[in-house]
Motif scaffolding. Sequence first.
Motif, PDB file in Angstrom:
ATOM      1  N   ASP A 297       0.814  -1.219   0.000  1.00 44.56           N
ATOM      2  CA  ASP A 297       0.000   0.000   0.000  1.00 44.56           C
ATOM      3  C   ASP A 297       0.845   1.266   0.000  1.00 44.56           C
ATOM      4  OD1 ASP A 297      -2.008   1.911   0.280  1.00 44.56           O
ATOM      5  OD2 ASP A 297      -2.082   1.663   2.450  1.00 44.56           O
TER       6      ASP A 297
ATOM      7  N   SER B  66      -0.473   0.990  -5.016  1.00 46.34           N
ATOM      8  CA  SER B  66      -0.982   1.902  -6.036  1.00 46.34           C
ATOM      9  C   SER B  66       0.084   2.903  -6.451  1.00 46.34           C
ATOM     10  CB  SER B  66      -2.197   2.657  -5.503  1.00 46.34           C
ATOM     11  OG  SER B  66      -3.206   1.778  -5.085  1.00 46.34           O
TER      12      SER B  66
ATOM     13  N   PHE C  34       0.365   6.255  -6.512  1.00 41.84           N
ATOM     14  CA  PHE C  34      -0.366   7.386  -5.948  1.00 41.84           C
ATOM     15  C   PHE C  34      -0.166   8.669  -6.753  1.00 41.84           C
ATOM     16  CE2 PHE C  34       0.440   4.758  -2.036  1.00 41.84           C
ATOM     17  CZ  PHE C  34      -0.873   4.342  -1.890  1.00 41.84           C
TER      18      PHE C  34
ATOM     19  N   GLU D 112      -2.398   8.546  -9.618  1.00 47.92           N
ATOM     20  CA  GLU D 112      -3.773   8.810  -9.176  1.00 47.92           C
ATOM     21  C   GLU D 112      -4.023  10.314  -9.117  1.00 47.92           C
ATOM     22  OE1 GLU D 112      -4.362   4.856  -6.321  1.00 47.92           O
ATOM     23  OE2 GLU D 112      -4.333   6.862  -5.436  1.00 47.92           O
TER      24      GLU D 112
ATOM     25  N   ALA E 185       0.197   7.904   0.205  1.00 48.72           N
ATOM     26  CA  ALA E 185      -0.958   8.305  -0.595  1.00 48.72           C
ATOM     27  C   ALA E 185      -1.104   9.827  -0.606  1.00 48.72           C
ATOM     28  CB  ALA E 185      -2.222   7.655  -0.061  1.00 48.72           C
TER      29      ALA E 185
ATOM     30  N   ARG F  12      -0.562  11.694  -4.224  1.00 51.36           N
ATOM     31  CA  ARG F  12      -1.728  12.348  -4.809  1.00 51.36           C
ATOM     32  C   ARG F  12      -1.546  13.863  -4.866  1.00 51.36           C
ATOM     33  NH1 ARG F  12      -5.829   8.404  -1.395  1.00 51.36           N
ATOM     34  NH2 ARG F  12      -5.412   6.553  -2.667  1.00 51.36           N
TER      35      ARG F  12
ATOM     36  N   ASN G 278      -9.446  10.930   0.010  1.00 50.85           N
ATOM     37  CA  ASN G 278     -10.060   9.597   0.159  1.00 50.85           C
ATOM     38  C   ASN G 278     -11.557   9.743   0.399  1.00 50.85           C
ATOM     39  OD1 ASN G 278     -10.474   9.990   2.981  1.00 50.85           O
ATOM     40  ND2 ASN G 278      -9.909   7.889   3.445  1.00 50.85           N
TER      41      ASN G 278
ATOM     42  N   PHE H 248     -11.096  10.044  -3.966  1.00 47.54           N
ATOM     43  CA  PHE H 248     -10.174   8.938  -4.232  1.00 47.54           C
ATOM     44  C   PHE H 248     -10.574   7.721  -3.408  1.00 47.54           C
ATOM     45  CE2 PHE H 248      -7.767  12.666  -5.290  1.00 47.54           C
ATOM     46  CZ  PHE H 248      -6.847  12.302  -6.262  1.00 47.54           C
ATOM     47  N   ASP H 249     -10.337   6.566  -3.927  1.00 50.29           N
ATOM     48  CA  ASP H 249     -10.471   5.227  -3.336  1.00 50.29           C
ATOM     49  C   ASP H 249     -11.409   4.351  -4.161  1.00 50.29           C
ATOM     50  OD1 ASP H 249      -8.650   5.660  -1.375  1.00 50.29           O
ATOM     51  OD2 ASP H 249     -10.043   5.540   0.316  1.00 50.29           O
TER      52      ASP H 249
ATOM     53  N   CYS I 187      -8.432   3.527  -5.890  1.00 52.77           N
ATOM     54  CA  CYS I 187      -7.229   3.036  -5.222  1.00 52.77           C
ATOM     55  C   CYS I 187      -7.573   1.616  -4.795  1.00 52.77           C
ATOM     56  CB  CYS I 187      -6.883   3.907  -4.013  1.00 52.77           C
ATOM     57  SG  CYS I 187      -5.388   3.387  -3.155  1.00 52.77           S
TER      58      CYS I 187
ATOM     59  N   GLU J 102      -5.962  -0.073 -11.595  1.00 57.76           N
ATOM     60  CA  GLU J 102      -6.903   0.920 -11.076  1.00 57.76           C
ATOM     61  C   GLU J 102      -7.583   1.688 -12.211  1.00 57.76           C
ATOM     62  OE1 GLU J 102      -4.814   1.864  -6.789  1.00 57.76           O
ATOM     63  OE2 GLU J 102      -4.220   3.106  -8.484  1.00 57.76           O
TER      64      GLU J 102
END
Length: 338
Positions: free
Chosen positions: A131, A147, A149, A152, A188, A192, A242, A271-272, A292, A321
């Motif tokens: 993670d 991920s 990030f 993202e 994250a 992000r 998130n 996000f998520d 995510c 993703e």
Amino acid sequence: MKKKGRWIPVIGCLMLVLFLAGCGKTIDIQSTAEQEIPSQNQIVVGVSQLGSESMWRTANSASIQQALCKENGYFLLFNNARQKQENQIKAIRSYISQRVDYIVFSPIVEDGWETVLQEAKEADIPVIVMDRNVSCDPSLYTAWVGSDFTEEGRNAARWLEEDLKGKKFDQKETVHIVVLRGTSNASATLGRTKGFAEIAKTHPNWEILDSDDADFTTAKGREVMEKYLQKYKDIDVVVSQNDDMTFGAIEAIRAAGKTTGTGSDITLISFDGTRSALEKVKSGVINVDIECNPLQGTYIQEIINRLEDGESVDKINYVEEKVYTQKNVLSVLGDRVY
């Protein structure tokens, strides 16, 4: 890598955290005598989860427990650090002292892991980071799963670019943006923030009014959003890192007499990609949700199985993703398990 059988049980030293399938609840139970002694054929894995702060985290934990289960040949020790790095370090050291076959952990923050990971390396125990990232010598861990990030964050900004085309903001009018960041120094949060900023700085009319930590929780998300609404009267876009923070932001925005989503006062980026949030994407309350993927258990299982077979593994392993809007959200809602 066949090392099964070297595990040394330490009676009563750990609390196992079991996530009940399908109900989203957690229970802490003391390990029993039956659970303390794995069979000779089982692979013993010690997992340190950073906490249970969100629906995403619950799904992430469930994924690991389902993949590293007895039926798949594993004996799993699972510890919930409850958002404290010192608890994670303590759990990892306990796993080292018990001579588990593998250690898996999701770091609360990026820094401060060198000493304990060096101890694991000296004990010849492979470490898989999941993670979030760690900021240390990469030789101290075997593989990382998670991920991208930063990508993202870029995906969120790319969506906003497309959404603004043809609107008044596309005519150089200033776009006022506020950001709800996650936990300070978490991977994250850093990724992000960086990814979104990379694209935002190419648009002179995008103005980030404020950016503050909201700890990935609903309560803190509402608190920070309330502060923004009192301070700024012309917020056009909220970037919430998130879904849990997004839910808090929605509460604050509604309490202030404003609306979010399609055709509303404020454009809302989340996000998520949890089921509850995607339902709000479907209804138009959230404009876009950047996935995510928490289902990382099978990726970790595959890495361990390859190591057990003496094969090499990739250092970096990204999960798949997507980006969800009203146009494609129905295609996943029926199958979303988290």
